[in-house]
Design a protein around this motif. Structure first.
Motif, mmCIF file in Angstrom:
data_model
loop_
_atom_site.group_PDB
_atom_site.id
_atom_site.type_symbol
_atom_site.label_atom_id
_atom_site.label_comp_id
_atom_site.label_asym_id
_atom_site.label_seq_id
_atom_site.Cartn_x
_atom_site.Cartn_y
_atom_site.Cartn_z
ATOM 1 N N ALA A 114 8.197 -2.417 1.474
ATOM 2 C CA ALA A 114 6.762 -2.345 1.202
ATOM 3 C C ALA A 114 6.037 -2.431 2.530
ATOM 4 O O ALA A 114 6.378 -3.265 3.381
ATOM 5 C CB ALA A 114 6.334 -3.488 0.297
ATOM 6 N N ILE A 115 5.053 -1.562 2.704
ATOM 7 C CA ILE A 115 4.339 -1.479 3.975
ATOM 8 C C ILE A 115 2.859 -1.725 3.713
ATOM 9 O O ILE A 115 2.267 -1.115 2.809
ATOM 10 C CB ILE A 115 4.547 -0.091 4.613
ATOM 11 C CG1 ILE A 115 6.042 0.109 4.891
ATOM 12 C CG2 ILE A 115 3.750 0.053 5.885
ATOM 13 C CD1 ILE A 115 6.395 1.474 5.405
ATOM 14 N N GLY A 116 2.270 -2.647 4.457
ATOM 15 C CA GLY A 116 0.852 -2.939 4.295
ATOM 16 C C GLY A 116 0.281 -3.358 5.641
ATOM 17 O O GLY A 116 0.551 -2.714 6.649
ATOM 18 N N ASP A 117 -0.482 -4.435 5.640
ATOM 19 C CA ASP A 117 -1.082 -4.917 6.885
ATOM 20 C C ASP A 117 -0.039 -5.548 7.799
ATOM 21 O O ASP A 117 -0.013 -5.291 8.994
ATOM 22 C CB ASP A 117 -2.153 -5.975 6.551
ATOM 23 C CG ASP A 117 -3.422 -5.310 6.047
ATOM 24 O OD1 ASP A 117 -3.586 -4.100 6.287
ATOM 25 O OD2 ASP A 117 -4.239 -6.011 5.411
ATOM 26 N N GLY A 118 0.800 -6.395 7.232
ATOM 27 C CA GLY A 118 1.730 -7.176 8.049
ATOM 28 C C GLY A 118 3.030 -6.431 8.309
ATOM 29 O O GLY A 118 3.077 -5.206 8.250
ATOM 30 N N PRO A 119 4.078 -7.169 8.596
ATOM 31 C CA PRO A 119 5.390 -6.547 8.818
ATOM 32 C C PRO A 119 5.943 -5.922 7.527
ATOM 33 O O PRO A 119 5.640 -6.406 6.437
ATOM 34 C CB PRO A 119 6.265 -7.716 9.268
ATOM 35 C CG PRO A 119 5.557 -8.953 8.858
ATOM 36 C CD PRO A 119 4.109 -8.641 8.732
ATOM 37 N N ALA A 120 6.728 -4.884 7.695
ATOM 38 C CA ALA A 120 7.376 -4.246 6.544
ATOM 39 C C ALA A 120 8.230 -5.284 5.825
ATOM 40 O O ALA A 120 8.897 -6.107 6.468
ATOM 41 C CB ALA A 120 8.232 -3.073 7.003
ATOM 42 N N GLU A 144 0.840 -1.207 0.000
ATOM 43 C CA GLU A 144 0.000 0.000 0.000
ATOM 44 C C GLU A 144 0.873 1.253 0.000
ATOM 45 O O GLU A 144 0.568 2.242 -0.638
ATOM 46 C CB GLU A 144 -0.906 0.006 1.235
ATOM 47 C CG GLU A 144 -1.931 -1.123 1.206
ATOM 48 C CD GLU A 144 -2.618 -1.305 2.540
ATOM 49 O OE1 GLU A 144 -2.708 -0.326 3.318
ATOM 50 O OE2 GLU A 144 -3.056 -2.442 2.817
ATOM 51 N N ARG A 145 1.951 1.171 0.768
ATOM 52 C CA ARG A 145 2.900 2.277 0.828
ATOM 53 C C ARG A 145 4.311 1.715 0.720
ATOM 54 O O ARG A 145 4.541 0.537 0.980
ATOM 55 C CB ARG A 145 2.790 3.024 2.183
ATOM 56 C CG ARG A 145 1.548 3.881 2.309
ATOM 57 C CD ARG A 145 1.581 4.720 3.585
ATOM 58 N NE ARG A 145 2.642 5.719 3.585
ATOM 59 C CZ ARG A 145 2.609 6.842 2.868
ATOM 60 N NH1 ARG A 145 1.599 7.129 2.107
ATOM 61 N NH2 ARG A 145 3.627 7.696 2.919
ATOM 62 N N PHE A 146 5.262 2.611 0.417
ATOM 63 C CA PHE A 146 6.658 2.196 0.309
ATOM 64 C C PHE A 146 7.537 3.189 1.044
ATOM 65 O O PHE A 146 7.289 4.407 0.992
ATOM 66 C CB PHE A 146 7.059 2.106 -1.171
ATOM 67 C CG PHE A 146 6.240 1.113 -1.923
ATOM 68 C CD1 PHE A 146 6.554 -0.238 -1.875
ATOM 69 C CD2 PHE A 146 5.121 1.513 -2.649
ATOM 70 C CE1 PHE A 146 5.777 -1.169 -2.545
ATOM 71 C CE2 PHE A 146 4.331 0.580 -3.324
ATOM 72 C CZ PHE A 146 4.653 -0.756 -3.269
ATOM 73 N N LEU A 147 8.528 2.657 1.723
ATOM 74 C CA LEU A 147 9.470 3.503 2.471
ATOM 75 C C LEU A 147 10.883 3.229 1.954
ATOM 76 O O LEU A 147 11.269 2.065 1.783
ATOM 77 C CB LEU A 147 9.370 3.189 3.969
ATOM 78 C CG LEU A 147 10.214 4.056 4.903
ATOM 79 C CD1 LEU A 147 9.539 4.166 6.279
ATOM 80 C CD2 LEU A 147 11.619 3.519 5.092
#
Lengths: 147, 147, 147, 147
Positions: C120-126, C96-99
């Motif tokens: 990659a950042i979403g529901d679970g762990p990065a 959903e998002r990226f860091l």
């Protein structure tokens, strides 16, 4: 989970077959799950034109440390070939001894990525002299690439 | 235009100071403006665990060829340090002899970029076994980095 | 010690001049000494043919994070140009998002080396999706390369 | 010999699914066996802080050219994932238009290696602004990686 067997024995035997590691006077000083260290002493035969450790010698040790770090994560009946690596030379290779550490950044059943760091060791604190990123391929069923 | 002096003499002398090139049994077989070749014969001492030429040995020769290709483009009173390089291993290093060519892709007064190619030479056609891209820095006025 | 001035203001202004970061919808979310983070949300316009984040988009954000991490270590009147970088794509860019984090591995007055990591950042762990090593050059006195 | 089918159609369709290429205003201008070219015009939205073409934008176009050069060498039912690439930035990205060429250096059934070159095009001769080496993996039977 992958049964990596007794990876230490396996790696030591494979390391022992490397003519190049013998030529450098290199020792496999540590083999843990996903992390391997190699060390050797400074020697004039290992130098470039300014008397520093040759970049290719640094590469040889880092690449070997990365490869055996990968071996600690795979089954005994498969092997590893390096696809490519990049080396950054961060400080001149001056020192009494050198330590090369390879660590797995991304394990995998097809592609494994490792990062390596090279240190010069002398009187003072260890000095980071080079870094590597290496991409490797897991090889199955090729008779010329075993162990 | 830069007066590169008699770069062949200069490069041969510098090459002769490299302990590592002596260790590999390597010869500087060609030095033209912006292009240098190094060769050596297969030897068991140069191998990894499967008996192929060690990736670090390939790196050492390619990096040296790239460095001296850069020397052919600079004035005699400056020197070169390699910042980083990347090696792609394209085929297993099997052969009777090996040839390593470094060529300047981008000359410069600060940063020089070279590309290298390694070939295995035997009975048949020469086989491309590895490629390198190397970034180098031109060094002025550092007493430990001369020639 | 180098007086890096108020590097946060300087970096935010420079970041604001990057058309490419605006195009990606990227925000500079963190700027510490030797470490910078950039973030953006997934968008279809950022994809390759399989719908994953495009490798070039990952490169753009990682390279920018590495460059500004370097800016935090230099004086306000000098600038940075990237010489080269290498990217390893470790997992498909889904999320959903990226860091994107850039960190200085080796500061310097001439050459600076940084390492970057993309998540990659979403529901679970990065999830680590890519890594970069970048070599940069400190630039003084060039009118077309300021800030 | 591999039946690569009508690779031009296949590549154009795949290129058309890339949100990122649309975002850059990029066109696929040439697709030959083992060689692909991409072009786009300069635009402020593609810049870094000094107004030059952003290194990540250069990477995106070069990586895409390398990937589709690989597509021209594989069968229609398999796909390609990029493992890693390295970019050297040789001159500032200034120009009216930019051309990105990807060429296969080493074809293969598992690993494919390509080299890319980026050029700035304006009034005078085309200027080499960047080079890439890219390692790719041939992918079979993964439902999320098709075409």
């Amino acid at each position: 989970m992958i049964d990596t067997g007794d990876f230490r024995d396996r790696i030591r035997q494979s390391f022992g077959r490397q003519g190049a590691m013998d030529m450098l006077g290199a020792e496999l000083t540590r083999a843990e799950q996903a992390m391997v260290e190699i060390e050797f002493a400074y020697d004039e035969k290992l130098t470039q034109q300014h008397g520093f450790l040759h970049a290719g010698v640094i590469s040889a040790a880092l690449e070997t440390a990365c490869t055996y770090a990968a071996y600690t994560t795979i089954a005994p009946d498969v092997s590893i070939l390096t696809i490519e690596f990049k080396v950054n030379l961060l400080s001149p290779g001056r020192g009494e001894r050198f330590l090369f550490r390879g660590e797995i950044t991304k394990p995998g059943s097809t592609i494994i990525v490792a990062d390596g760091r090279a240190y010069a060791i002398g009187d003072g604190p260890a000095k980071l002299i080079a870094s590597m990123t290496s991409s490797m391929m897991v090889i199955r069923g090729r008779e010329d690439v075993v162990g």
